[in-house]
Design a protein around this motif. Structure first.
Motif, mmCIF file in Angstrom:
data_model
loop_
_atom_site.group_PDB
_atom_site.id
_atom_site.type_symbol
_atom_site.label_atom_id
_atom_site.label_comp_id
_atom_site.label_asym_id
_atom_site.label_seq_id
_atom_site.Cartn_x
_atom_site.Cartn_y
_atom_site.Cartn_z
ATOM 1 N N PHE A 51 -37.930 27.789 -2.699
ATOM 2 C CA PHE A 51 -38.486 28.805 -4.137
ATOM 3 C C PHE A 51 -38.364 27.840 -5.087
ATOM 4 C CE2 PHE A 51 -36.742 31.630 -1.232
ATOM 5 C CZ PHE A 51 -37.823 32.688 -1.359
ATOM 6 N N ARG A 52 -38.778 27.974 -6.138
ATOM 7 C CA ARG A 52 -38.619 27.129 -7.473
ATOM 8 C C ARG A 52 -38.696 27.765 -8.395
ATOM 9 N NH1 ARG A 52 -42.760 23.125 -10.303
ATOM 10 N NH2 ARG A 52 -43.616 24.704 -11.263
ATOM 11 N N GLY A 53 -38.431 27.555 -9.790
ATOM 12 C CA GLY A 53 -37.774 28.325 -11.055
ATOM 13 C C GLY A 53 -39.052 27.949 -11.604
ATOM 14 N N ARG A 54 -38.427 28.970 -12.742
ATOM 15 C CA ARG A 54 -39.791 28.835 -13.733
ATOM 16 C C ARG A 54 -39.916 27.279 -14.380
ATOM 17 N NH1 ARG A 54 -43.311 32.202 -15.475
ATOM 18 N NH2 ARG A 54 -42.010 34.363 -14.706
ATOM 19 N N ALA A 55 -38.832 27.163 -15.031
ATOM 20 C CA ALA A 55 -38.827 25.685 -15.607
ATOM 21 C C ALA A 55 -39.022 24.126 -14.716
ATOM 22 C CB ALA A 55 -37.434 25.261 -16.418
ATOM 23 N N VAL A 88 -34.742 24.516 -7.356
ATOM 24 C CA VAL A 88 -35.090 25.100 -6.292
ATOM 25 C C VAL A 88 -34.526 25.732 -5.676
ATOM 26 C CG1 VAL A 88 -37.104 23.457 -5.849
ATOM 27 C CG2 VAL A 88 -34.892 22.880 -4.544
ATOM 28 N N LYS A 89 -34.010 26.871 -4.782
ATOM 29 C CA LYS A 89 -33.653 27.313 -3.998
ATOM 30 C C LYS A 89 -34.162 27.723 -2.485
ATOM 31 C CE LYS A 89 -30.698 30.337 -6.651
ATOM 32 N NZ LYS A 89 -29.869 31.757 -6.984
ATOM 33 N N ILE A 90 -33.137 27.379 -1.718
ATOM 34 C CA ILE A 90 -33.601 26.841 -0.114
ATOM 35 C C ILE A 90 -32.989 27.994 1.202
ATOM 36 C CG2 ILE A 90 -34.291 26.188 2.210
ATOM 37 C CD1 ILE A 90 -33.835 23.192 0.186
ATOM 38 N N ALA A 148 -29.160 24.663 -3.044
ATOM 39 C CA ALA A 148 -29.827 24.866 -4.397
ATOM 40 C C ALA A 148 -29.948 23.449 -4.808
ATOM 41 C CB ALA A 148 -29.055 26.115 -5.562
ATOM 42 N N LYS A 149 -30.283 23.474 -5.684
ATOM 43 C CA LYS A 149 -31.046 22.030 -6.525
ATOM 44 C C LYS A 149 -31.420 21.982 -7.761
ATOM 45 C CE LYS A 149 -31.998 16.958 -5.540
ATOM 46 N NZ LYS A 149 -31.411 15.743 -4.341
ATOM 47 N N ARG A 150 -30.566 20.916 -8.521
ATOM 48 C CA ARG A 150 -30.971 21.035 -10.264
ATOM 49 C C ARG A 150 -31.981 19.982 -10.234
ATOM 50 N NH1 ARG A 150 -27.001 22.344 -14.087
ATOM 51 N NH2 ARG A 150 -26.118 20.132 -13.846
ATOM 52 N N LEU A 151 -32.369 19.306 -10.646
ATOM 53 C CA LEU A 151 -32.846 17.885 -10.853
ATOM 54 C C LEU A 151 -32.405 17.954 -12.261
ATOM 55 C CD1 LEU A 151 -36.706 17.326 -9.766
ATOM 56 C CD2 LEU A 151 -34.577 16.793 -8.997
ATOM 57 N N GLU A 152 -32.124 15.876 -12.675
ATOM 58 C CA GLU A 152 -31.335 16.668 -14.189
ATOM 59 C C GLU A 152 -32.292 15.368 -14.584
ATOM 60 O OE1 GLU A 152 -28.445 16.918 -15.461
ATOM 61 O OE2 GLU A 152 -28.165 17.852 -13.136
ATOM 62 N N ARG A 153 -33.648 15.010 -14.386
ATOM 63 C CA ARG A 153 -34.291 14.524 -14.490
ATOM 64 C C ARG A 153 -35.802 14.353 -14.705
ATOM 65 N NH1 ARG A 153 -32.609 8.851 -16.185
ATOM 66 N NH2 ARG A 153 -32.779 8.878 -13.894
#
Length: 116
Positions: free
Chosen positions: A46-50, A54-56, A68-73
């Motif tokens: 799944f991907r968030g609006r921004a 993502v969450k798996i 979960a993972k958040r890209l810094e850029r």
């Protein structure tokens, strides 16, 4: 990255997902919107609006896992569809999680033309 079981199916859930959802909320989305079994051992991404998170969701056989993972850029590359899902290979998932465009990977070298 945790090693995936051989032959596991990976599904990108199209559109944006509320990243506040946890195990139960995401499993309900899989079951109700995709009409898939969240306890099948398949991975649902799944991907968030921004686009930077993502969450798996994955049933490992003895419990539900949520990564979960958040890209810094940058942003995760996602299909244009607003509903449904898209199948990926494990290699494409690795590229996606690294922030690489998994739809058009570019090889760094040409294939050999001659053996001698």
């Amino acid at each position: 990255m945790i090693a995936l079981p051989a032959g596991v199916k990976v599904w990108l859930v199209a559109g944006a997902t509320d990243m506040r959802k946890g195990f139960d909320g995401l499993a309900a989305l899989v079951q109700m919107q995709l009409t898939e079994d969240p306890f099948s051992g398949q991975l649902f991404v799944f991907r968030g609006r921004a686009g930077d998170r993502v969450k798996i969701l994955w049933w490992s056989g003895d419990g539900m896992c949520l990564f979960a993972k958040r890209l810094e850029r940058g942003r995760f590359v996602w299909p244009q569809a607003s509903h449904g899902s898209v199948a990926l290979t494990a290699a494409q998932l690795s590229m996606l999680l690294a922030g690489i465009d998994w739809r058009r990977p570019v090889r760094t070298a040409e294939s050999p033309q001659l053996a001698v």
